[in-house]
Design a protein around this motif. Sequence first.
Motif, mmCIF file in Angstrom:
data_model
loop_
_atom_site.group_PDB
_atom_site.id
_atom_site.type_symbol
_atom_site.label_atom_id
_atom_site.label_comp_id
_atom_site.label_asym_id
_atom_site.label_seq_id
_atom_site.Cartn_x
_atom_site.Cartn_y
_atom_site.Cartn_z
ATOM 1 N N ASN A 126 23.041 -9.867 -13.976
ATOM 2 C CA ASN A 126 22.067 -8.792 -14.086
ATOM 3 C C ASN A 126 21.051 -8.916 -12.944
ATOM 4 O O ASN A 126 20.463 -9.985 -12.748
ATOM 5 N N PRO A 127 20.822 -7.843 -12.155
ATOM 6 C CA PRO A 127 19.946 -7.965 -10.974
ATOM 7 C C PRO A 127 18.511 -8.341 -11.318
ATOM 8 O O PRO A 127 17.855 -9.055 -10.555
ATOM 9 N N VAL A 128 17.976 -7.861 -12.450
ATOM 10 C CA VAL A 128 16.605 -8.208 -12.816
ATOM 11 C C VAL A 128 16.528 -9.673 -13.231
ATOM 12 O O VAL A 128 15.612 -10.407 -12.823
ATOM 13 N N GLY A 141 12.512 -4.705 -7.302
ATOM 14 C CA GLY A 141 13.400 -4.709 -6.146
ATOM 15 C C GLY A 141 12.695 -5.116 -4.860
ATOM 16 O O GLY A 141 13.178 -4.842 -3.755
ATOM 17 N N GLU A 201 18.510 -11.988 -12.246
ATOM 18 C CA GLU A 201 18.717 -12.763 -11.020
ATOM 19 C C GLU A 201 17.437 -12.816 -10.195
ATOM 20 O O GLU A 201 17.097 -13.859 -9.613
ATOM 21 N N ALA A 202 16.720 -11.695 -10.150
ATOM 22 C CA ALA A 202 15.477 -11.651 -9.373
ATOM 23 C C ALA A 202 14.416 -12.585 -9.949
ATOM 24 O O ALA A 202 13.548 -13.082 -9.208
#
Length: 298
Positions: A2-4, A100, A6-7
């Motif tokens: 999941n990009p969030v 982002g 991961e961030a």
Amino acid sequence: MNPVAEALDGLDAWRARPPEERERVRAAALLLDAGELGARRVLWARGVPIAWREHVAALVRHQRLPFGALERPDLDRVAFRVSLLARNDDLALLAAAASGGDAERLAEVALFMQYTREIGCFDRPRTFPSDHARFEYFRTPGRDPGYAAFDGTRFTVTVMSGLPGAGKDHWIAANRPGVPVISLDDLRDELGVRPTGDQGPVIAAAYARAREHLRAGTAYVWNATNLTRALRSRSIGLAADYGARVEVVSVEAPPDVVHRRNRARARTVPAAVIDRMAGRWEPPDPTEAHAVRWISNV
């Protein structure tokens, strides 16, 4: 990945948190797309502790609050609610991860952090002069959160909440012996109304009995599923208007236990109906009453 979620790994503020706090925010990141109700359903099925689950659900619900927060006329009220269920510093972490890396959005998150520090609810629950002051603040638009509202409550009304089979009747018998109970199930039996029929007469009869107790200043229990805030608000508001102290008791059990108990009940509810009810379930929160209790009745 999941990009969030991961961030989050790239945020110093997140890495500095204790492990349990990191996992709570990560869980919210992983469940963002599920929405509040979906996140709650997933965590309920997995048996996570109620307070932990509701913390995550609140983060998911309010995930976009830090973006453009200062333009919202209701910011104080929403930020206070988040602080009572979760934490605004967690919400800021989640928003920073979801930004982002956009400079404008990160600036909005920074403003949100600064503002919630100023109003006393960034990394801790907002404090109120009393539980009555808190209750009146959230039910009265424009009220000063620091106003120590006079508490003239004279008796207590208990509003139950929970799925069929969660154990509400058992809790009432064990904890409110001798207190009059207004039960929508019992009223359906008295009036010969099926659960799938017109509920208007049942609701009217329930409110008529409630007003009798309220006029007499008598404590009572309102026993119904009351699965959403909207459903609870009318019975809570009525009691408060008559000077009652209102407590909401939310009783719950794991999905398999709810279904097993339901099959053993005299008034069995179709399993598909319980599943639909669970899909719109909103447990009560501290903004709704003088006191809110979450009971795990396994």
